[in-house]
Design an enzyme around this catalytic site. Structure first.
Site, PDB file in Angstrom:
ATOM      1  CG  PHE A 283      -1.750   1.030   1.146  1.00 50.76           C
ATOM      2  CD1 PHE A 283      -2.938   1.108   0.502  1.00 50.76           C
ATOM      3  CD2 PHE A 283      -1.822   2.325   2.144  1.00 50.76           C
ATOM      4  CE1 PHE A 283      -4.026   2.133   0.180  1.00 50.76           C
ATOM      5  CE2 PHE A 283      -2.847   3.160   1.976  1.00 50.76           C
ATOM      6  CZ  PHE A 283      -3.819   3.156   1.244  1.00 50.76           C
TER       7      PHE A 283
ATOM      8  CG  ASP B 206       0.461  -2.860   6.835  1.00 49.20           C
ATOM      9  OD1 ASP B 206      -0.442  -3.032   7.524  1.00 49.20           O
ATOM     10  OD2 ASP B 206       0.610  -1.775   6.306  1.00 49.20           O
TER      11      ASP B 206
ATOM     12  CE1 TYR C 126      -9.312   2.305   7.300  1.00 50.30           C
ATOM     13  CE2 TYR C 126      -8.163   3.353   9.223  1.00 50.30           C
ATOM     14  CZ  TYR C 126      -8.129   3.140   7.679  1.00 50.30           C
ATOM     15  OH  TYR C 126      -7.070   3.410   6.942  1.00 50.30           O
ATOM     16  CE  LYS C 127      -7.201  -1.087   5.709  1.00 48.52           C
ATOM     17  NZ  LYS C 127      -7.821  -0.757   4.545  1.00 48.52           N
TER      18      LYS C 127
ATOM     19  NE  ARG D 264      -9.659  -3.159  -1.941  1.00 52.71           N
ATOM     20  CZ  ARG D 264      -9.021  -2.527  -0.885  1.00 52.71           C
ATOM     21  NH1 ARG D 264      -7.898  -2.849  -0.556  1.00 52.71           N
ATOM     22  NH2 ARG D 264      -9.809  -1.552   0.009  1.00 52.71           N
TER      23      ARG D 264
END
Lengths: 422, 422
Positions: free
Chosen positions: A146, A215, A240-241, A389
């Site tokens: 990312f 990560d 938050y995922k 996605r």
């Protein structure tokens, strides 16, 4: 949005919409995690496949936040730092996340963004590596990462004098040598959904004398991570995922108990001081995970994440992983059956062991495709240039959602290749 | 807690408790900001003099947060980044803070902690200074600063190769020379409450060719700051003190429009990228204040601060300053009248022009004294070793609160010096 109505068919492997619907219904009925969906406030009509960008709202959050705001802030005011446990919340919430990533207590602290924590731990990791062996000045960074991890790694390298070496995870083993200080890797590729072999890559880095920083943004809460068992040195993860902490919920930092008291982090503030209320002019680092704090934590966001973790109380992560793989496998099966041949290219590996909890594919005009799906109540996301996605959060996603999304996507792809529906 | 009942007395300068009570009542009646207290959810019986540590709860916050959680997160989910304006909230809320600190729009962004932002802007400021003139490698830091600023400044200096020079603000003018790159100063001393002359010190630094970075934690929302007029280069400020944003509300960063597009900040993440959703492997800094963002903002804490700013809609900062000075002056007058001579030493300057919005004093056993006051419903705070600190947030603090606190403190001091009350 068109919902697929399940129908009975004789053959479970029937690949008609009706056959797939029967399989979805059977899988949902048999799902041992199905009851957990009731712990989320989700619109029944929405097919939400973007929990890997923002997790759904747990029903435990609104009432808890009301209490935090109206009672703890409103009535308790400054006293709540002491009386309501705000001060220790970064460590306490960290200890609640620990079992989800295979960490013993005392190694995780929650606060700040994932990006900030990548910077913090990259600098700290590079310093620790060079401290052990001055030749180890290279930072190997997952070149598929990312972007923010790459930007922050570059900044960390520039400030510490380290040399940044981009490296595909598949090449890592060959790139490790006695100059490698730290390796920054993603457990699951944010774009393709490919899962990397954390135990093997960690062991390889450790064997070559390098430290690891993982990560976990796209794995924590989606599959077992096993940080302690793999002897990972450092890790960051997202609140938050799959942890459902709310928009921009704080991230978490892991530092192994072996390493943490030797860490020298660049964002050393009053909250990571050994005596934070001593107001000493000289910095003295706290022991333990507290050493990875900086300033005053954003309590409302942090305690939303805290409340959101209630849902994990009795959840078996092996079960989560089984369901995640079944969901993504089923989604791909549905696409194989329903979408026109050649209308998409799967980016996510089909092998279970190489797949996280999302399915990504390339197709023409992916942005427009995802916008069309959104109008039909199927939410995934688009990543440039042409990636669609779909994230499958195992706690609240149903097999029927996977089918509905695959059907809607297939219809869209069919329309775009000029083939009308029979 | 004993509340002082106002009584009429002939002479307004009467220094008996009754006389002081009459003055307090008259001042509260005449206060043009008195109505603003209704916009805060405060217990009537509490004397809250710690708004400089955590501002009181604005009544606008709970319902707005409910909407953010239940509607924007719960219903909107990922779409709210676009549809509910979450993405631009750091800039939008920054533009709402701008008039409170004398800044034109487009120069403030909100996010992360004050500590993180001190680090961010110290590194960026040092780089900008050296970029203009390679000899300017010195960082002058207010030696009286809140410790975290000093710790982060030290980290920034270490990482950039700058030389950190501690310096009392009163000596600044003599310490500036052609090696000075950046000056990090506090507008109001967190401990003593002393207000430094921001326009004069900024002009001195600028005249000597140095950049300025001001920490406004104890001034933003308490008095006019005038960043643009003073030609300040960089500033940070706190969201949870006089801006009442809630526990750990995000901080704000100011960078003057002249400077911002030349800033090279160390926490450059995806949210400060020129094309954040382009997912480019190379970092390209955004224009404007956006350049000072990093990762995903903690939306619940940020939008609590946003809602808390509603109270400022029609507030005249000159009026705020007048009331702040009147409150702190009255509190000191009450202490002078009621406390035993020699039982405390005032740390806060008596001159209006040198005082922020708090009163700090030293006395024996300050920790125990403040604990006693807390049990009586008078909340201030203690700073080691022997400082009692009372903050007067002008939007909700009453003159009667100042008297009640001074009376309770005086009673406590009297008991400790062994003088019983008449």
């Amino acid at each position: 949005m068109r919902h697929v109505v399940p129908q009975r068919v004789a053959d479970g492997r029937d690949t008609s919409v009706a056959g797939l619907a029967a399989r979805a219904a059977a899988a949902d009925t048999a799902d041992p995690l199905a009851h957990l969906r009731d712990q989320f406030d989700l619109d029944e009509e929405l097919v939400y496949l973007d929990g890997n960008s923002l997790g759904a709202l747990p029903t435990s959050v609104p009432s808890r936040l009301r209490e935090v705001v109206e009672q703890e802030w409103g009535r308790g005011l400054i006293r709540s730092w002491r009386d309501a446990g705000w001060w220790d919340a970064p460590e306490r919430v960290g200890d609640r996340i620990a079992p989800l990533v295979g960490a013993a207590p005392g190694q995780i602290v929650v606060g700040d963004s994932t990006s900030i924590n990548v910077f913090r731990l990259t600098v700290a990791g590079l310093r620790a590596a060079v401290g052990r062996d001055p030749r180890r000045t290279e930072l190997l960074v997952d070149g598929t990462t990312f972007p923010t991890d790459g930007y922050l790694a570059e900044s960390a390298a520039r400030l510490t004098g380290a040399t940044l070496v981009p490296c595909h995870p598949s090449e890592l083993v060959d790139r490790l040598d006695d100059r490698t200080g730290l390796v920054l890797l993603n457990h699951v590729d944010y774009r393709t959904g490919e899962l990397w072999d954390l135990p093997a890559l960690t062991a390889a880095a450790r064997g070559a004398g390098a430290l690891t920083l993982w990560d976990l943004s796209h794995s924590a809460g989606a599959l077992p991570v096993g940080l302690d068992r793999a002897e990972v040195d450092l890790a960051v993860g997202c609140g938050y995922k799959y942890l459902n902490g709310g928009p921009g919920a704080p991230a978490f930092c892991y530092a192994s108990s072996d390493l943490q008291d030797r860490l020298d982090q660049p964002l050393a503030g009053w909250c990571s001081h050994a005596d934070p209320f001593g107001m000493e002019p000289e910095y003295r680092a706290a022991k333990g995970a507290t050493r990875l704090r900086t300033g005053t934590p954003e309590i409302l966001s942090l305690l939303s994440l805290d409340a959101a973790l209630d849902v994990w109380a009795d959840v078996d992560l092996a079960e989560v992983r089984r369901k995640s793989l079944a969901l993504t496998d089923f989604f791909v099966s549905c696409l194989d059956a329903l979408a026109p041949p050649g209308s998409f290219r799967l980016l996510t590996p089909r092998e279970d062991g190489r797949r996280g909890s999302q399915v990504a594919l390339e197709c023409d005009d992916a942005r427009a495709v995802m916008a069309t799906l959104e109008r039909q109540g199927v939410i995934g996301d688009h990543r440039p240039p042409n990636v669609c996605r779909f994230g499958f959060a195992p706690l609240y996603t149903r097999f029927v959602d996977a089918l509905t999304a695959a059907d809607a996507l297939s219809t869209c792809l069919r329309a775009r290749v000029g083939i009308g529906r029979a």
